[in-house]
Design a protein around this motif. Structure first.
Motif, PDB file in Angstrom:
ATOM      1  N   PRO A   1      -2.698 -11.628   0.087  1.00 27.44           N
ATOM      2  CA  PRO A   1      -1.334 -12.432  -0.718  1.00 27.44           C
ATOM      3  C   PRO A   1      -2.005 -12.915  -2.057  1.00 27.44           C
ATOM      4  CG  PRO A   1      -1.195 -12.899   1.606  1.00 27.44           C
ATOM      5  CD  PRO A   1      -2.212 -12.280   1.052  1.00 27.44           C
ATOM      6  N   VAL A   2      -3.516 -13.747  -1.487  1.00 26.93           N
ATOM      7  CA  VAL A   2      -4.413 -14.361  -3.106  1.00 26.93           C
ATOM      8  C   VAL A   2      -4.583 -13.568  -4.280  1.00 26.93           C
ATOM      9  CG1 VAL A   2      -4.829 -16.200  -1.242  1.00 26.93           C
ATOM     10  CG2 VAL A   2      -6.347 -14.065  -1.484  1.00 26.93           C
ATOM     11  N   THR A   3      -4.404 -11.709  -3.806  1.00 26.21           N
ATOM     12  CA  THR A   3      -4.414 -10.989  -4.890  1.00 26.21           C
ATOM     13  C   THR A   3      -3.410 -10.895  -5.674  1.00 26.21           C
ATOM     14  OG1 THR A   3      -4.011  -9.276  -3.056  1.00 26.21           O
ATOM     15  CG2 THR A   3      -6.493  -9.760  -4.136  1.00 26.21           C
ATOM     16  N   LEU A   4      -2.009 -11.267  -5.227  1.00 24.12           N
ATOM     17  CA  LEU A   4      -0.795 -11.232  -5.814  1.00 24.12           C
ATOM     18  C   LEU A   4      -0.898 -12.321  -6.779  1.00 24.12           C
ATOM     19  CD1 LEU A   4       1.486  -9.706  -3.396  1.00 24.12           C
ATOM     20  CD2 LEU A   4       0.447  -8.464  -4.828  1.00 24.12           C
TER      21      LEU A   4
ATOM     22  N   MET B   1      -6.290 -11.553   2.992  1.00 24.99           N
ATOM     23  CA  MET B   1      -6.436 -11.470   1.704  1.00 24.99           C
ATOM     24  C   MET B   1      -5.536 -10.661   0.406  1.00 24.99           C
ATOM     25  SD  MET B   1      -9.678  -9.163   1.778  1.00 24.99           S
ATOM     26  CE  MET B   1     -10.076  -9.292   0.406  1.00 24.99           C
TER      27      MET B   1
END
Lengths: 627, 498, 248
Positions: A477-480, A475
């Motif tokens: 990586p996709v929130t950065l 998760m």
């Protein structure tokens, strides 16, 4: 009248010896009741049987210890370039020398009575002798370590000394006369001797491997100079350091607390230096360097003036309010790039990032200035503290930003035990301040802070670490925001830190709650503010009270780093479990599972056991739990 | 005022931080065409699980349920085994017998200083290295170890177990009554009433009678089915209403009790900001639960059979199903309620594939590695807790009991253990919780527990956030129930002090 | 009241005891007669507590013999049980059972060791609480009582076993000054009722008033032994004189 009168000279009555002897000892300790006697027999049988089994198994000719011996480097640092190994040795040397220095300065060691020493020698001697006697046929294949004659000779030698010591006269046997560090030195010279002379068995490279492992061809090989020489140098350097420091200590007047503080700071500083500078060897780009240094210097100097202004005695509420606004601004700038119009995306770690980080640190320093500043020298010290922090931050960012010159196949410059240490030490040190903050929040009288801290702590502790690591890898990586990428090791590091902070917070909270009300009342009577009271009175006591729990947490984190194996990082356990048994060249280690695992278990055990023993000593020294 | 400003400010910053992360996530997911939701709960997961109650689950929720049950299975059996082993070792550590004491110390120091994951790998490797089953092994046996796992003889419930179990429960109740009667008799007259013996005899008698007459309870089947029908007939909205009502009642009761605790003889004491905040927080939490109950309860999901139903209806139907299930079990058929089953090794398929049959109990390699590792590991911590608890009871308590003439067994039972138990219980509960969480490492040895199943689901569907929420809910319920039990006993054990 | 012609209930001969290498008792010879009150005094570490703890085998002596009421103390568990049910003991730290009510504290041993009916045991316990003067505390827990009250409960608890001999191990040392008297009063009443008692104490007033005989311990030996009048007014041994001059 007096019914009875003792002789007049009571002090001169000769002391009698208690009834003793092996028969009485056995009766009291092994056979005090019938059940106890039966238990003893069963337990002795079990011990003897398992010991024999263990020796037979460990030294059997078809074990594959060569898989461990041949892969020592892989286990320690993964594929760190051979040409640069000197960096690793220097790092290990620094650690050993610093440890020797602090041991010498603390006058660790002391003396031991011949009676105790003889007990230790007898135990070790008997164990060695038994190992030698029980060694299975074919153990000679393992060369020095499998040579049963050597084990027997060593055992008999130690037994002999142990027995000889028992013949000393009683008073001399009980007097503590033998220096422990002398014994350690003898042991270390023994290790050097082993490194320089011992031979080990390796399968002959290129030879066709027969099915039956016992028939495989092995050749005796000396321990490579590339291993033996660095270790010899490290051990000698540590010993010299110990002697020199002991000599200095004996000559120094006073308690030497300031030098002790220097050594401890060096130890603390050595870890980032080793991992960021020595092992990574950043290639510093001069253009970048100038930019960074200028930013840092401007902040350090202007900030010093500003911090002084914020912390000046008699500074009113208005300055504090200003500092609060600056802090909020700095926080927003750092966390939400793009909200405020500051040029440049904040990918870690570039110049704007340094700017924002320094700005936030500065804001926090300003905010806390009235608490720690005060008048005169305290304020000066505080301002110096700010300058030091600014320099350290600037330097760290410079180091982290530049590329490593150590070119390593794969994605990270080090692996194996190196990663295990990097992860655990960094996670422990970073999670500590966070944990303390959370504990303070949870015990605070301010409800929203308490709610947030409690929610964080319970949420994080609610699910196992492995789920957080999966979150980190799936998760995070996709929130950065675009442009920011974190390597696997960084992700693991961040989540291990966040995770252990929650556990540390609970430990610290226990300590905070154990502090009596009297302390707080006394502090308030002295006119300290709430923050001052917490920092100077409550917190130090609370931390002292929970040292055992904190050490337990340190050990737990060290063991927990092994979980990164599951998300695919090449830590110590991963190499021991999955890397070695994949090798088919130059030696065939396919299918060798158990030996590397057991070796890894022994290494983990040595570190955790040492730390837990040290914590026991520390506990006794500080008298934790006693009043 | 400043304090509140600071708090609200920090809270706002934290919320904003998560908002930003969430926004980025939403953008990224939009780019990759994934939207978070709970549809995957009903969709076939597209993978099979190696062990559990259902190897080919037909929906995501069922796959997670299988994983959750696997977790519970290994955690529950691990807790029992670790408690027994830990107690034995803890007591051995206190033994005056030199060698027993040292052996226990050796066990504790070895096991707890090695990472649990490594130990799990160790047991896995050890089992995999066992010999494989061959055609020569075919046949039934009592105990068998191979690279397929550990199989053993076991007792299973069979026909008529549930009616018999009902009678057995009645027996437990009755035997306790009998034992209490005998105890009062003993205390009144001073004669030995043998309360334990009478209790056990009563229980055994009733269990035996129940064994013979349990088919008579077959008529209860109608009752169970009736209850199931009744629940099934309730309108789905009632479920949401019930949950919402319970939340509101709980909040009101909490606030009332809180106010009562602040009441002094002189009237209601002054309420601080903090107190008011607590009450508001309780109220808001209750309203949140109400909102969730209606929002989620009303949501319509697709059931595996293709029809749509609201979550509330699904919940209601699964509750009713429990009673239908019981109804099925009360058949009135005669037969022994328990059956002993021996493991058998059989040749399956035409290719001569040798494996364990479905009889006996089989601990597969993953299950066994997880189970033995968490058991041994936790036992070393439990041993230290037990030892510490007994040592923490002052030495004077033993001496006083001895001076009164109580025997070892008597003072352990009457004086030492009740006090030690009080000290042991909270950390013991913590260890149970750790054990349950540690079973999640089973994912590394391919044990299909809830984290492993969830991770596979994430790989298949990309639904990371909802699955993390499911994990949290699962472990939250687990820890709440465990700490509920611990707190209950803790309150009962609490000492009265000034 | 003279007890000189009563029969011996405790006979100790050459009792020796070591803790590791340290010799706590260096050969104690002592006799206690029925209904006699013997007070043991001495500096701390002199072995006096160890001595009375050997009498009911809370510590095992290693050499010499101890005979209590005709039974010799050996490793035989049955003898130890028999002696312990005839010898009551009161400790410095009270050692009440904190998880039981006062009434249960007192009736525990009669219920389980003497197998008395509960009603009878509780009635006797109430009677004993009356005797030590705190019947109203019966349903409280030890933690709710003051030190003096706790020690009186401890005395009642020991008496509940109807012992022939009572041992007191510094019963007032852990008490606040204002509570010492209430405990000593109970002990005096007990002595007057004819109980055989051995009391380790620092309360010289009590020794002078109640004791039939005083034993002075030091260096693990009985240094001097005599009647209180003789002991306090005309001590013989230098150690005794020194000790008395320090505390009086």
């Amino acid at each position: 009248m007096t019914d009875h009168l003792a002789p007049l000279n009571l002090e001169e009555l000769a002391p009698e010896k208690p009834p003793s002897g092996p028969v009485l000892w056995i009766k009291e300790n092994l056979a005090s009741t019938w059940i106890s006697a039966i238990l003893s027999i069963l337990a002795i049988a079990l011990t003897a049987f398992s010991f024999r089994g263990a020796v037979q198994w460990l030294f059997a000719a078809d074990r594959r210890w060569d898989a461990v011996i041949a892969n020592m480097k892989l286990l320690a640092v993964q594929s760190y370039p051979e040409a640069q190994m000197m960096r690793v040795w220097v790092s290990v040397g620094i650690v050993f020398v610093l440890i020797a220095a602090i041991l010498a300065w603390n006058r660790i060691g002391g003396k031991i009575a011949p009676r105790k020493l003889s007990k230790v020698l007898l135990t070790i001697g008997i164990t060695l002798l038994l190992v030698g006697l029980l060694m299975p046929a074919g153990s000679e294949k393992w060369e020095t370590l499998g040579n049963s004659l050597l084990w027997k000779i060593g055992g008999v030698l130690l037994l002999g000394i142990g027995v000889a010591l028992t013949f000393l006269p009683d008073e001399r046997r009980k007097a503590e006369t033998i220096p422990i560090m002398g014994l350690v030195a003898v042991a270390l010279f023994g290790i050097i001797g082993f490194l320089k002379t011992a031979t080990m068995a390796f399968p002959i490279a290129g030879a066709t491997l027969p099915e039956d492992p016992a028939e495989r061809l092995f050749e005796p090989t000396r321990i490579a100079d590339s291993t033996a020489n660095p270790w010899t140098a490290i051990i000698l350097a540590a010993m010299v350091t110990f002697v020199v420091m002991s000599w200095l200590r004996s000559r120094s007047s006073g308690d030497g607390a300031s030098i002790k503080r220097v050594i401890i700071s060096l130890i603390v500083a050595s870890f980032p230096v080793i991992f960021l500078v020595i092992l990574r060897d950043p290639a510093i780009d001069e253009d970048m360097l100038v930019k960074f240094v200028v930013t840092g210097a401007v902040f350090a100097i202007l900030g010093a003036v500003a911090v002084r202004w914020f912390g000046a005695p008699g500074a009113g509420e208005s300055r504090r309010a200003l500092a609060s606004i600056v802090t909020v601004l700095a926080f927003i700038m750092l966390t939400f790039p793009g909200i405020l119009p500051i040029p440049g995306a904040v990918t870690p770690f570039t110049e704007p990032f340094l700017f924002r980080l320094l700005f936030l640190t500065f804001a926090l320093f300003s905010l806390a200035a009235p608490t720690f500043g005060g008048a005169g020298s305290a304020l000066t010290r505080y301002v110096i503290g700010w300058v030091g922090t600014a320099v350290v931050i600037t330097y760290t960012i410079i180091i982290v930003t530049t590329e490593s010159t150590v070119v390593v196949p794969g994605n990270f410059f080090i692996g194996g035990l190196g990663i295990t240490f990097l992860l655990s030490i960094t996670a422990i040190s970073l999670s500590f301040p966070l944990g303390v903050l959370l504990a303070l929040g949870r015990t605070s009288s301010m409800p929203l802070f308490r709610m947030m801290s409690t929610a964080y702590i319970e949420l994080v502790r609610g699910v196992p670490l492995i789920t957080w690591l999966i979150v980190a890898f799936v998760m995070l990586p996709v929130t950065l925001p675009p442009g920011i990428e974190l390597s696997g090791i960084m992700r693991a590091l961040i989540f291990m830190t966040l995770f252990s902070a929650a556990y540390l917070a609970e430990n610290v909270r226990g300590g905070l709650q154990s502090i009596g009300k009297g302390q707080a009342e006394a502090a308030q009577a002295l006119g300290l503010s709430t923050l001052q009271m917490t920092v100077f009175i409550t917190l130090p006591q609370a931390l002292r009270a929970v040292i055992p729990a904190l050490v337990g947490q340190v050990i737990a984190i060290f063991k927990d780093t092994s979980l990164v194996t599951i998300v695919g990082l090449f830590d110590f356990l991963h190499i021991a479990r999955a890397a070695i048994n994949q090798q088919s060249r130059p030696y065939n280690f396919i299918g060798v599972f158990l030996e590397p695992l057991l070796f890894a278990a022994a290494v983990y055990w040595i570190f955790t056991f040492t730390v837990s023993r040290m914590s026991l000593r520390l506990e006794k020294k500080l008298g934790v739990g006693e009043r | 005022m400043l304090k509140w400003l600071a708090q609200v400010g920090v809270l706002a910053l934290v919320l904003l931080f998560f908002r930003i992360l969430g926004g980025e996530a939403a953008k990224n997911f939009a780019r990759s065409d994934i939207s978070f939701g709970f549809d995957w709960l009903g969709d076939p997961p597209g993978f099979s699980i190696r062990e559990g109650i259902d190897l080919q689950p037909n929906s995501g929720i069922r796959a997670l349920a299988v994983g959750g049950l696997n977790t519970l299975r290994v955690a529950f059996s691990g807790i029992i085994a670790a408690t027994i082993l830990g107690t034995i070792i803890g007591v051995a550590r206190l033994s005056k017998n030199f060698i027993v004491n040292k052996l226990a110390g050796f066990y504790i120091e070895t096991i707890r200083n090695v990472p649990l994951l490594l130990q799990m790998f160790f047991w896995q490797v050890l089992l995999m290295a066992q010999s494989s089953l061959t055609e020569g092994d075919v046949g039934s046996r009592i105990f068998s170890v191979s690279n397929k796992g550990v199989a053993s003889i076991w007792v299973f419930p069979s026909t008529g177990f549930w009616p018999w179990f009902l009678i057995f429960l009645g027996g437990v109740y009755l035997s306790r009554k009998v034992a209490r009667k005998r105890r009062t008799y003993q205390e009144d007259t001073g004669e030995n009433g043998h309360p334990g013996l009478f209790g056990i005899l009563t229980l055994l008698g009733i269990a035996l009678v129940g064994w013979l007459v349990h088919p008579l309870l077959g008529f209860l089947s109608i009752l169970w089915d009736g209850i199931g029908d009744l629940i099934g007939a309730i309108p789905a909205a009632t479920v949401s209403l019930l949950i919402a009502g319970a939340a509101i009642v709980a909040a009101v009761v909490w606030i009332k009790r809180f106010l009562d605790s602040k009441r002094t003889p002189a009237g209601l004491g002054k309420l601080t900001d903090d107190d008011i905040f607590r009450m508001i927080f309780a109220g808001v939490s209750a309203l949140f639960v109400v909102w969730i109950a209606f929002k989620v309860g009303g949501a319509v999901i697709a059931k595996p059979d293709g029809t749509d139903a609201s979550v509330a209806a699904v919940l209601r139907d699964s509750f009713a199903n429990i009673f239908y299930w019981f109804g099925d079990k009360f058949t009135g058929e005669a037969g022994s309620p328990l059956s002993v089953s021996k493991p058998a090794i059989e040749l399956r398929g035409t290719g001569g594939f040798v494996q364990y049959a479905d009889t006996g109990i089989l601990a597969t390699v993953p299950f066994f590695s997880v189970w033995i590792a968490v058991t041994l590991y936790t036992a070393s911590f439990i041993a230290e807790i037990i030892r510490g608890g007994i040592l923490a009871v002052a030495k004077g308590q033993t001496e006083a009991s001895q001076a009164l003439g109580l025997r070892r067994g008597q003072y352990l039972r009457l004086v030492i253990l009740p006090q030690a138990f009080r000290i042991i219980l909270p950390p013991l509960g913590n260890q149970y919780l750790n054990l349950a969480k540690n079973t999640s490492l089973g994912t590394a040895v391919a044990f299909g527990e809830i984290v492993a199943v969830g991770a596979t689901l994430i790989n298949q569907t990309g639904q990371s956030l909802p699955i993390v929420i499911v994990w949290m809910a699962f472990y939250l319920i687990l820890s709440l129930s465990l700490s509920g039990v611990v707190n209950y006993y803790n309150r009962r054990m609490a000492l009265v002090e000034r | 009241m003279s007890v000189a012609n009563n029969k011996d209930v405790i006979v100790c001969e050459g009792v020796k005891k070591w803790f590791g290498d340290f010799q706590a008792l260096k050969g104690i010879d002592a006799v206690v007669k029925e209904q006699e009150v013997v007070v043991v005094i001495g500096p701390s570490g002199s072995g006096k507590s160890t001595f009375i703890r050997c009498i009911n085998r809370l510590e095992a002596h290693q050499e010499g013999t101890i005979i209590v009421d005709g039974i010799e103390l050996t490793n035989d568990v049955r003898n130890i049980d028999k002696i312990r049910s005839e010898v009551g003991m009161v400790f410095q730290q009270f050692n009440l059972f904190p998880h039981l009510t006062i009434l249960d504290n007192i009736s525990l041993a009669p219920l389980w060791v003497r197998k008395q009916p509960r009603r009878e045991a509780e009635e006797e316990a109430m009677a004993l609480l009356e005797r030590v003067g705190i019947p109203e505390q019966a349903d409280k827990f030890p933690g709710q009582l003051s030190g003096g009250q706790q020690q009186r409960v401890a005395i009642a608890r020991a008496l509940a076993m109807k012992p022939k001999i009572m041992l007191f191990d510094e019963p007032t040392s852990a008490l606040d000054p204002e509570m010492i008297k209430e405990v000593l009063d109970v002990m005096k009443e007990l002595a007057r009722s004819g109980m055989t008692m051995i009391v380790v104490t620092h309360e010289m007033g009590f020794a002078r008033e109640v004791a039939d005989r005083v034993l002075f311990f030091d260096y693990g030996l009985v240094v001097e032994e005599g009647t209180p009048a003789h002991f306090f007014d005309n001590p013989q041994h230098d150690r005794t004189k020194l000790f008395l001059s320090q505390i009086l």
